[in-house]
Design a protein around this motif. Structure first.
Motif, PDB file in Angstrom:
ATOM      1  N   LYS A   1       0.833  -1.208   0.000  1.00  0.00           N
ATOM      2  CA  LYS A   1       0.000   0.000   0.000  1.00  0.00           C
ATOM      3  C   LYS A   1       0.867   1.258   0.000  1.00  0.00           C
TER       4      LYS A   1
ATOM      5  N   ASN B   1       2.572   1.670  -3.305  1.00  0.00           N
ATOM      6  CA  ASN B   1       1.624   2.163  -4.305  1.00  0.00           C
ATOM      7  C   ASN B   1       1.294   3.636  -4.066  1.00  0.00           C
ATOM      8  N   ASP B   2       1.061   4.003  -2.805  1.00  0.00           N
ATOM      9  CA  ASP B   2       0.750   5.401  -2.487  1.00  0.00           C
ATOM     10  C   ASP B   2       1.909   6.308  -2.872  1.00  0.00           C
ATOM     11  N   CYS B   3       3.133   5.895  -2.531  1.00  0.00           N
ATOM     12  CA  CYS B   3       4.308   6.703  -2.871  1.00  0.00           C
ATOM     13  C   CYS B   3       4.469   6.815  -4.382  1.00  0.00           C
TER      14      CYS B   3
ATOM     15  N   ASN C   1       2.095   6.610  -6.627  1.00  0.00           N
ATOM     16  CA  ASN C   1       1.037   7.498  -7.131  1.00  0.00           C
ATOM     17  C   ASN C   1       1.362   8.966  -6.865  1.00  0.00           C
ATOM     18  N   VAL C   2       1.868   9.236  -5.661  1.00  0.00           N
ATOM     19  CA  VAL C   2       2.213  10.614  -5.321  1.00  0.00           C
ATOM     20  C   VAL C   2       3.357  11.107  -6.205  1.00  0.00           C
TER      21      VAL C   2
END
Length: 152
Positions: A79, A82-84, A86-87
């Motif tokens: 997670k 993926n978040d990093c 996306n950012v």
């Protein structure tokens, strides 16, 4: 002699009967103690089996817990990754837009400044060296700041 022999024989028989009774009594005590020992041994074995079963159950619980923790930590890691990602992708896209906007702004500023300067009458367009230096320093400073934003 017969009477003495009978008396001796009775005394010996009584002694032997007494010895036999003692042996029988001790044998009964021995067997009773063996029965107690056997029952205690059976209890001990049952308790040992129960303890081993609990130990196995605890070991399985620990293994399941570790497995679950590893799965959950892997999910959280994914997670965060993926978040990093996306950012960073959003920042990279936004950085491209900002870069284009800044370059467009600088190009337009140059054209607007030229338009303003051309509108100023000839005698007012003459700058002193001081004005030229201020203009050069300010323009260079602005360009340097923009370059630092994109390179830094």
């Amino acid at each position: 002699m017969t009477l003495a022999f009978e008396k001796y024989s009775t005394t010996i028989n009584d002694g032997l009967s007494l010895i036999q009774a003692k042996f029988d009594q001790q044998e009964k005590v021995f067997y009773d103690k063996c029965d107690v020992f056997d029952s205690k041994l059976a209890e001990f074995i049952a308790e040992k089996d129960a303890v081993n079963a609990m130990k196995d159950q605890l070991q399985k619980m620990i293994e399941d817990f570790r497995s679950q923790i590893n799965k959950e930590s892997e999910k959280e890691k994914q997670k965060i990754t993926n978040d990093c990602t996306n950012v960073l992708e959003a920042c990279n896209q936004r950085m491209g837009e900002i870069k284009t906007d800044v370059i467009t702004f600088l190009k337009n500023c140059q054209e607007q400044n030229l338009d303003i300067i051309e509108k100023i009458p000839e005698q007012k367009r003459k700058f002193s060296w001081k004005d030229v230096m201020i203009y050069a320093v300010c323009g260079t400073s602005l360009v340097c700041n923009v370059i630092q934003i994109f390179m830094g």
